[in-house]
Design an enzyme around this catalytic site. Structure first.
Site, PDB file in Angstrom:
ATOM      1  N   SER A 184      44.763  -5.389 -38.765  1.00 57.93           N
ATOM      2  CA  SER A 184      44.140  -6.486 -39.490  1.00 57.93           C
ATOM      3  C   SER A 184      45.139  -7.301 -40.320  1.00 57.93           C
ATOM      4  CB  SER A 184      43.019  -5.962 -40.370  1.00 57.93           C
ATOM      5  OG  SER A 184      43.499  -4.907 -41.179  1.00 57.93           O
ATOM      6  N   ASP A 421      40.198  -4.578 -52.202  1.00 55.87           N
ATOM      7  CA  ASP A 421      41.142  -4.760 -51.101  1.00 55.87           C
ATOM      8  C   ASP A 421      42.480  -5.235 -51.669  1.00 55.87           C
ATOM      9  OD1 ASP A 421      42.633  -5.352 -48.885  1.00 55.87           O
ATOM     10  OD2 ASP A 421      41.141  -6.640 -47.926  1.00 55.87           O
ATOM     11  N   HIS A 424      45.106  -6.472 -47.662  1.00 52.18           N
ATOM     12  CA  HIS A 424      45.119  -7.784 -47.019  1.00 52.18           C
ATOM     13  C   HIS A 424      45.453  -8.850 -48.058  1.00 52.18           C
ATOM     14  CE1 HIS A 424      42.359  -5.305 -44.503  1.00 52.18           C
ATOM     15  NE2 HIS A 424      43.115  -5.823 -43.565  1.00 52.18           N
TER      16      HIS A 424
END
Ligand SMILES: *[C@@H]1O[C@H](CO)[C@@H](O)[C@H](O)[C@H]1NC(C)=O
Ligand SMILES: *[C@@H]1O[C@H](CO)[C@@H](O)[C@H](O)[C@H]1NC(C)=O
Length: 451
Positions: A184, A421, A424
């Site tokens: 990702s 998160d 990312h």
């Protein structure tokens, strides 16, 4: 023993960093990086036909990325500094400085540098304006209201990065197929590139996703086509690069990972013009069950295998596949390094946080060590026949504890209080600068052909 292919996306995205070591006070981080090794290569005949016109190779054999360029030693300490007027003039002026920049770039380690604050910095595309952004990266939409993290430019120590010019990049990519393959974090980079290129088009309806998709997260394969340039920018999900698998045991089905088999893909991409791989974050103890009854070669499932040993085997499988299936006269192979995470007070699954971080790290002492995953990668790449350009982003991302979605990682609020998160990156944001470096390397290659 029967074997089944594991479905795409069977597993969570929040699955990384357990291998990192805590740092003294703040930040848990892992840096990343890049490199290129150009070894002499015997010529190789390519296999299947491509749906794209066989245009002039983007990277002729005499391409100017030299070993010394990519392997140059890190220079002096970098800290944050302010952009000077002279630097701004340089960055903003046009063609003259572009060719100067190209000259400088060829002899410079573009991954060794510093983030400079630039009040005039503008993102390559506007918040919320790009339909290819996954909600999880769309921090603005999810309520982030501080945007200082967009006010920094990456500045290599020895050279200037030319200003990103989406139309110029599309012209270089005319008739070409660019494929990102990996986890990702590479999807983060893919969306950044798609949005940056899109922003340069007047008529934004001239882009389409081949399967008509409007959601850019859950599928295993996406392809965005820029009609007027016959160019496609694609993403293939393959977090380990090798094949996730299942075996049937007396106790039922078990997930394993086939270290001896490259992950099958719906898209045959070995004949693309540019392939950008990554892997790293999924090679952690949690995700691989500590290597117990998880790694498989042929019919053999290892009772126990060290995760590092498994990664080495997997990367060798990947390297052999690239060396035998990719035509190195035609295709340029990149590998994105390990993008840093910044969890403090825990890990991704144990309350680690990065919210409230509004500035990059300035003191190098707080940067992490170069990740073991990338040391293994460097050693595997050095033995390949195919030249691989290593996008060594570890350190440059390690400074940027301020660029993650943290609590602004979805707009439904479900995860807000439990999982942040810090792996990312918000978009627009840090991955845009990786694409600026990719653009710079393409410029160098193109200058030496016919651009
Ligand atoms: C990548 O960058 C790191 C610093 O983060 C450095 O230690 C490493 O040697 C670099 N690798 C290459 C191949 O240049
Ligand atoms: C760019 O191309 C020109 C003309 O072919 C050449 O003289 C110059 O050295 C090239 N610059 C770089 C950085 O390769």
């Amino acid at each position: 023993m029967a074997c089944f292919k594991k479905p795409w996306f069977a597993s969570s995205e929040f699955s990384r960093n357990l291998q990192q070591r805590p740092r003294t006070h703040h930040i848990l981080t892992v840096p990343f990086f890049l490199l290129s090794l150009f070894l002499l290569s015997a010529s190789y005949t390519s296999n299947s036909p491509t749906p794209y016109p066989a245009a002039t190779p983007l990277f002729p054999p005499s391409s100017p990325f030299s070993n010394s360029h990519m392997l140059s030693k890190p220079r002096s300490r970098s800290t944050l500094s302010s952009v000077t007027a002279a630097e701004r003039t340089h960055a903003n002026s046009t063609t003259n400085s572009d060719s100067q920049a190209i000259r400088d770039l060829a002899s410079c380690d573009i991954f060794d540098g510093t983030w400079v604050r630039d009040e005039h910095a503008e993102p390559l595309y506007q918040h919320a304006s790009c339909p290819y952004l996954d909600d999880a990266f769309n921090c603005f939409k999810n309520g982030r209201s501080d945007f200082d993290y967009l006010k920094y430019r990456w500045k290599p120590h020895g050279c200037h990065i030319p200003r990103f010019d989406g139309l110029k990049m599309l012209r270089m990519l005319r008739g070409k197929r660019v494929v990102f393959v990996g986890d990702s974090l590479n999807r983060n980079m893919w969306q950044s590139l798609a949005c940056s290129l899109r922003a340069s088009l007047k008529d934004k309806t001239r882009i389409y996703e081949v399967s008509g998709r409007r959601e850019f997260r859950t599928q295993g394969f996406f392809s965005l086509n820029f009609r007027d340039y016959a160019c496609s920018i694609e993403f293939v999900k393959s977090p380990f690069l090798v094949q996730e698998w299942k075996v049937l045991r007396n106790t039922g089905q078990r997930e394993t990972l086939r270290l001896d088999m490259i992950q099958a893909s719906k898209s045959q991409y070995n004949n693309a013009d540019i392939i950008i791989f990554n892997t790293g974050h999924w090679w952690n103890h949690y995700k691989t069950r500590n290597g117990i009854n998880y790694f498989q070669e042929g019919n053999h499932v290892y009772d126990r295998l060290q995760v590092s040993e498994a990664l080495r085997k997997a990367l060798k499988t990947w390297a052999a596949w690239v060396d035998s299936r990719v035509d190195r006269r035609r295709t340029r192979v990149f590998f994105t390094g390990f993008s840093a995470s910044h969890y403090k007070g825990g890990q991704w699954n144990s309350g680690g946080k990065c919210d409230g971080e509004k500035e990059p790290i300035t003191n190098e002492r707080y940067l992490g060590e170069y990740p073991w995953t990338m040391r293994i990668l460097e050693s595997v790449i050095s033995e390949m026949k195919t030249p691989v350009f290593y996008l060594n982003i570890t350190k440059m991302t390690d400074y940027r504890k301020d660029g993650h979605p943290s609590v602004n990682n979805n707009n439904k609020g479900r995860l807000r209080t439990t999982v942040q998160d810090c792996s990312h990156w918000c978009l627009p944001g840090i991955p845009d600068s990786w694409n600026e470096l990719l653009y710079a390397t393409l410029l160098i290659a193109h200058n030496n052909t016919h651009f």
